[in-house]
Design an enzyme around this catalytic site. Structure first.
Site, PDB file in Angstrom:
ATOM      1  N   HIS A 190       0.811  -1.227   0.000  1.00 36.38           N
ATOM      2  CA  HIS A 190       0.000   0.000   0.000  1.00 36.38           C
ATOM      3  C   HIS A 190       0.841   1.273   0.000  1.00 36.38           C
ATOM      4  CE1 HIS A 190      -3.360  -2.749   0.895  1.00 36.38           C
ATOM      5  NE2 HIS A 190      -3.929  -1.933   0.044  1.00 36.38           N
ATOM      6  N   GLU A 432     -12.006 -10.234  -4.219  1.00 33.94           N
ATOM      7  CA  GLU A 432     -10.564 -10.273  -3.931  1.00 33.94           C
ATOM      8  C   GLU A 432     -10.119 -11.620  -3.392  1.00 33.94           C
ATOM      9  OE1 GLU A 432      -9.109  -6.303  -2.386  1.00 33.94           O
ATOM     10  OE2 GLU A 432     -10.979  -6.459  -1.275  1.00 33.94           O
ATOM     11  N   CYS A 503     -10.087  -2.880 -10.170  1.00 32.79           N
ATOM     12  CA  CYS A 503      -9.472  -1.671  -9.610  1.00 32.79           C
ATOM     13  C   CYS A 503      -8.090  -1.932  -9.010  1.00 32.79           C
ATOM     14  CB  CYS A 503     -10.383  -1.028  -8.575  1.00 32.79           C
ATOM     15  SG  CYS A 503     -10.729  -2.083  -7.172  1.00 32.79           S
TER      16      CYS A 503
HETATM   17  C1  PEP Z   1      -6.890  -4.796  -4.543  1.00 31.92           C
HETATM   18  O1  PEP Z   1      -6.713  -5.653  -3.683  1.00 31.92           O
HETATM   19  O2  PEP Z   1      -6.656  -4.979  -5.758  1.00 31.92           O
HETATM   20  C2  PEP Z   1      -7.392  -3.470  -4.182  1.00 31.92           C
HETATM   21  C3  PEP Z   1      -7.719  -2.586  -5.098  1.00 31.92           C
HETATM   22  O3  PEP Z   1      -7.436  -3.175  -2.844  1.00 31.92           O
HETATM   23  P1  PEP Z   1      -6.117  -2.839  -1.992  1.00 31.92           P
HETATM   24  O4  PEP Z   1      -4.970  -2.717  -2.938  1.00 31.92           O
HETATM   25  O5  PEP Z   1      -6.394  -1.575  -1.274  1.00 31.92           O
HETATM   26  O6  PEP Z   1      -6.018  -4.011  -1.093  1.00 31.92           O
HETATM   27 MG    MG Z   2      -7.525  -5.339  -1.710  1.00 35.53          MG
END
Ligand code: PEP
Ligand code: MG
Length: 592
Positions: A190, A432, A503
């Site tokens: 992140h 996910e 996303c």
């Molecule tokens: C993902 O897991 O692809 C997502 C968009 O969420 P994050 O990256 O915040 O876990």
């Molecule tokens: Mg995620």
């Protein structure tokens, strides 16, 4: 000297190095003049007192929300700080050694922690983590926080650190930090994602970076290739300057696409959104040419603070983003805390596998009051723009039902309070986890849309930690197992009349974006930086040919075979600079 790592956030930067060391490491031994001893003791008492107050506040919040059992961990922390032996030893040390409080206190706490080093008992080992946590809290008050250290930077610099958490990257002063280099992390950590969102060039997974650089030395970082170069010679500097100018011109030229739709040559339209982590990024998203915000990660309201954000504070921020997008849709994802985004006041103690632990919707469901507060704030923002709501990390129908129940309760609360909101807010979920993929038909019956979080879906499908640099070369968006998961999700959603987006970072690669379109995805959401690049790719291809391409990719036996297929069939269709960018980003990363 040249050091290589993983290219985490694109861009180039030139400037002096700033070594950032954490509280424990940044403690210096300082000899005190005799007359300074009393003042130092006072500073120590004050730091203990503020730390106690922090802890008591967190403790009471947890007790009210989760009950006394969950609050106990903070009682343990308070007990550590109240230990008379600690107070006496550190006071004695400061007086006898004439050394600063941070130095004496750290030595004492390290000694205590080391007594737990070789114990087998897991409970006792956890206590070691508690001691380290307490030590960090007090040291932070004695030394000032990391972000305050950045504020003290006199000139813009390239930060080199062992690690920076996502909330720390979110707080970096943009005018002072030209880019950063971390010793650990992966491309979809992140911290890396936030850096891309904020346009900060970054490299991760450069082992021993800290010990190889000194503060003040001139350096260049290449966030496309993942290279840090210290003391570059005149000709290297000149080359960097030329490339920086070229990148600036290209960014300018991409602006011409702002008002063009993301449509294929044969007229197939895709919704192309931007991913945001901070409200401040909304202005850039609004002019990026995005059709909306496909993912607003709301976790950052909850991090880097000692108490929960209020409904009003969140409402103002969400409203600002919704208004900035001027009628274009904004998907607010509810808190996806846990994993690498830990808010200490939530009372999540050390977990052996945090990414398989209390994370995302699971964690939210354990804090119903906090969750409802956020849902109310998001719905209130829906009175000021086109808002969609999305739950993260849903692993099955039961969780979705529980989340929807809390949503219903939040709406009743808003009605009672006479607050305006849009009753037609679309409610979707992120796909996910492999379980969500396999239950997609059932989940589609209870949600309005899906957005595939490929960052997590890849890690859980391939059983590969997204943050582990040693697996970075295996963490593969083009693995056929991932592609089949996408296809299965799309088929299930479409059968139920729902739309599907992607996303995760995968969607931001122009080549992957084209393939996702072929797999039937209806929407993509990518970093602001990638919006024009992906749009340009979409506008270069024929939709007709993509289904056949996707079918061939699904039949491949390995990611390598998919990549070869894409190279043969797609690269020649894309504008050459997009292909060159990728070649740069994926060039072999030796030390040459
Ligand atoms: C993902 O897991 O692809 C997502 C968009 O969420 P994050 O990256 O915040 O876990
Ligand atoms: Mg995620």
């Amino acid at each position: 000297m040249r050091l290589s790592g993983i290219a985490a956030s694109p861009g180039l930067a030139l400037g002096p190095i700033f070594r950032f060391e954490r509280e424990e490491f940044a403690v210096r031994e300082i000899e005190l003049m005799p007359e300074a001893v009393e003042g130092e003791l006072e500073r120590f008492h004050a730091a203990l007192e503020v730390s106690r107050r922090d802890l008591a506040g967190i403790r009471d919040g947890i007790a009210a929300e989760l009950g006394e059992t969950d609050a106990r961990i903070y009682d343990a922390h308070l007990l550590i700080l109240d230990d008379p032996e600690l107070l006496e030893s550190v006071e004695r040390g400061i007086r006898a050694q004439h050394r600063n409080a941070a130095f004496v206190f750290r030595a004492y706490m390290t000694g205590i922690a080391s007594t737990f080093d070789n114990v087998e008992d897991e409970y006792l080992r956890e206590r070691r983590a508690d001691i380290a946590d307490c030590a960090r809290r007090v040291l932070r008050h004695l030394l000032g926080t990391g972000t305050r250290q950045f504020d003290e930077l006199r000139e813009p610099a390239i930060v080199v650190a062992h690690d920076l958490g996502p909330s720390e990257v979110a707080m970096l002063p943009r005018d002072k930090v030209l880019g950063f280099v971390l010793e650990v992390g992966g491309r979809t950590s992140h911290g890396a994602i936030v850096a891309r969102g904020r346009g900060i060039p970054a490299i991760v997974s450069v082992p021993a970076a800290l010990q190889s650089v000194r503060t003040g030395a001139t350096a260049a970082i290449d966030g496309y290739l993942g290279v840090l170069e210290t003391d570059p010679g005149e000709s290297a500097l000149a080359q960097y300057r030329v490339r920086m100018e070229r990148a600036r011109v290209r960014t300018e030229s991409m602006r011409s696409l702002e008002h063009e739709p993301a449509v294929t040559r044969d007229g197939h339209k895709l919704e192309l959104g931007a991913n945001l982590e901070l409200p401040g990024e909304a202005a850039a998203a609004a002019v990026s040419g995005a059709d909306g915000v496909g993912l607003f990660r709301t976790e950052f309201f909850y991090l880097n603070r000692t108490e929960r954000p209020t409904e009003e504070e969140q409402y103002q921020a969400y409203r600002y983003v919704a208004e900035r997008m001027q009628g274009r849709p904004v998907i607010f994802r509810t808190m996806d805390l846990g994993g690498d985004k830990v808010a200490s006041y939530l009372g999540v103690t050390h977990e052996t596998n945090p990414f398989l632990g209390l994370r995302g919707i699971r964690l939210a469901l354990t804090s119903p009051e906090m969750f409802r507060t956020q849902i109310r704030a998001i719905y209130r923002a829906s009175a000021h723009g086109r808002v969609r709501l999305m739950f993260p990390m849903v692993s099955g129908v039961e969780e979705l039902h529980r989340a929807l129940l809390l949503r219903d309760e939040a709406l009743v609360e808003l009605q009672v309070a006479g607050q305006a909101y849009d009753p037609k807010v679309e409610v979707g979920i992120m796909i996910e986890t492999p379980s969500a993929v396999w239950m997609a038909d059932a989940l589609a019956r209870h949600s309005d849309f899906f957005s595939i979080g490929s960052n997590d879906l890849i890690q859980y499908t391939l059983a590969m930690d997204r943050d582990n640099p040693r697996l970075a070369h295996l963490y593969e968006p083009l693995d056929p197992a991932v592609l089949r998961s996408v296809r299965h999700t799309v088929d299930a959603a479409h059968a139920a009349g729902r739309w599907v987006g992607v996303c995760g970072e995968m969607a931001g690669d122009p080549q992957n974006a084209v393939l996702l379109l072929g797999l039937g995805v209806d929407e993509l959401s990518v970093s602001v930086y990638d919006v024009p690049r992906v749009k340009s790719a979409i506008r270069s291809v024929q939709y007709e040919a993509l289904s056949e391409l996707a079918a061939r990719a699904l039949r491949c036996e390995s990611a390598e075979a998919v990549r070869a297929l894409m190279h043969r069939e797609v690269d020649r269709l894309l504008p050459s600079f997009l292909v060159q960018d990728r070649a740069q980003e994926t060039a072999p990363q030796g030390d040459a």
